[in-house]
Design an enzyme around this catalytic site. Structure first.
Site, short mmCIF file in Angstrom:
data_model
loop_
_atom_site.label_atom_id
_atom_site.label_comp_id
_atom_site.label_asym_id
_atom_site.label_seq_id
_atom_site.Cartn_x
_atom_site.Cartn_y
_atom_site.Cartn_z
CD GLU A 73 31.80 59.98 14.07
OE1 GLU A 73 32.85 59.30 14.00
OE2 GLU A 73 31.60 60.85 14.93
CD GLU A 107 29.10 60.49 18.32
OE1 GLU A 107 28.46 59.60 17.72
OE2 GLU A 107 30.34 60.55 18.31
#
Length: 451
Positions: free
Chosen positions: A211, A306
């Site tokens: 991220e 994810e």
């Protein structure tokens, strides 16, 4: 007038596994509602083995440090039984074939750490103090037990942050990688891959940063597309080549609202030579954006790495959304895998770091030696149990009412995952080669068919 043929003619040579929202069926093998097809107006899923797409690498979870700790703290017999159920190939196993682990800590570790933590003000450009010791207590021992069950499992490794002394803010949260440490950080990846290999753990792929547009997690680190491009093109990629590291380099590892991030990096011809593909989450954006990246660079791979489920979980809603968007949507948009976040948590959604996710529900909840199987378990299991690595996605009829995806396995079996994406029980047809079938699927239920 009889609605279906009598039960004695319901032997259609198709295996049928069902999970229903009322939890009366949980990956249950059944023949209820399954019959040879008669003339009707149902939607028909047509499977075309002659039209094939990507080869699948596997399905699974993030084995976080916290997950490993909970598993490792079980008694040896309870742990062995759980790992066999998760990673084995027996009748009672779900055959997980892909894992994601963190390089250093993720936010679902009990505390933050890297493999080169130093007192404030110190640096270690040569990484003389690099050590995998923080993972020796739980993660590495559990991985070794997993590999004893499934030696071929693929492992993807991802950093949440560089060591703080390499960062602009000298903090585990946010900040950026200082340019003067690009070479050092590239060497950090090399030492990690080589160190894990010395433990008998092959790292199939790494993503450069978890991220990279999220500066709020603990740990976290921001990395722009331009920074990631330069890091891969001028530092990590060349060093992997020099050191004969064959571990794949995967871009981005963040939300599908920004497909331009990986596309812009692969538009650089030099950077692209070092890149295997791109990875995504779906906390923002549309799953179809994976196809935008595929279409821009069809020679590179795509991965779905994810997606969380919020505790305490909503069995009906979680199964429906995750199967539709991820288990069907990601492979239909070229993903070679699907990973859920995360494998295990305790009844309080612990452990996590200070500032990490406080309500991430594991696929299993571990309370001592007791196990509770949560929605994430069945979301993955409906595919992982039946679709081994090396299976190829094949063409099947698209439908909003019955989202589905089909595979041909290395054993030449056809596997079709189907969701009844409605609030009422419905029937559909599937063109099984030997004999077309009609099947009734309860509202919101997930079904897997194998023939």
């Amino acid at each position: 007038m009889r609605t279906y043929p009598p039960p004695e003619v319901a032997d259609v040579n198709v295996d049928f596994f069902l999970t229903s929202p009322d939890e009366a069926n949980l990956l249950a093998e059944t023949t209820n509602g399954l019959f040879p097809m008669v003339t009707n107006n149902n939607f028909t899923i047509t499977v075309d083995e002659g039209t094939s797409y990507q080869e699948m690498d596997g399905f699974g979870y993030s084995l976080t440090g916290g997950s490993a700790m909970l598993i490792n703290n079980m008694s040896s017999s309870a742990r062995a039984n759980l790992l066999e159920e998760l990673f084995g190939t027996g009748a009672n196993s779900i055959s997980i074939s892909y894992l994601r682990v963190s390089i250093g800590s993720s936010d679902l570790d009990a505390n933050t750490f890297s493999y080169n933590d130093l007192p404030s003000g110190q640096t270690d450009v040569n990484l003389d103090n690099f050590s995998l010791n923080p993972d020796m207590a739980n993660l590495i021992p559990v991985l070794k037990e997993v590999l004893a069950i499934n030696p071929n499992i693929k492992i993807l490794a991802t950093p949440w942050s560089a060591p703080t002394w390499m960062k602009t803010n000298n903090n585990t949260v946010g900040g950026e990688l200082l340019p003067q440490y690009y070479d050092t950080y590239a060497n950090y990846f090399v030492k990690y891959v080589e160190g894990m290999a010395a433990q008998g753990i092959v790292i199939d792929a790494i993503t450069v940063q978890n991220e990279p547009e999220n500066p709020f997690n603990n740990p976290s680190m921001v990395m722009s597309a331009e920074q990631q491009k330069v890091f891969i093109r001028d530092h990590l990629g060349p060093l992997f080549a020099t050191e004969n590291i064959t571990t794949k380099i995967i871009l981005f590892d963040h939300n599908l609202d920004n497909p331009d991030y990986p596309i812009s990096i692969m538009n650089d011809a030099s950077a692209k030579t070092y890149v295997d593909g791109s990875a995504f989450h779906l906390y923002a954006g549309q799953i179809s954006n994976m196809s935008l990246v595929h279409n821009a660079h069809p020679d590179k791979n795509l991965y779905f790495t994810e997606q969380w489920i919020q505790a305490p979980g909503d069995f009906f809603g979680d199964m429906r959304w995750h199967v539709r968007e991820l288990m069907v949507g990601a492979p239909r948009n070229w993903s070679k895998n699907v990973l859920q976040w995360n494998l295990a948590s305790d009844p309080n959604s612990d452990p996590h770091t200070n500032g990490g996710c406080e309500e991430c529900l594991g696929a299993v909840t571990i309370d001592g030696n007791s196990i509770q199987r949560n929605p994430g378990y069945y979301i993955i299991a409906h595919t992982s149990k039946f679709v081994p690595p090396g299976s190829v996605r094949v063409e099947s009829s698209a439908s909003f009412e019955f989202p589905n995806v089909a595979y041909k396995t290395p054993e030449n079996k056809i596997v079709v995952l189907v969701l009844n994406n409605s609030d009422v029980q419905k029937s559909l047809n599937i063109n099984v080669q030997t004999e077309p079938i009609t099947v009734t699927i309860p509202a919101g239920s997930v079904a897997t068919f194998i023939w």
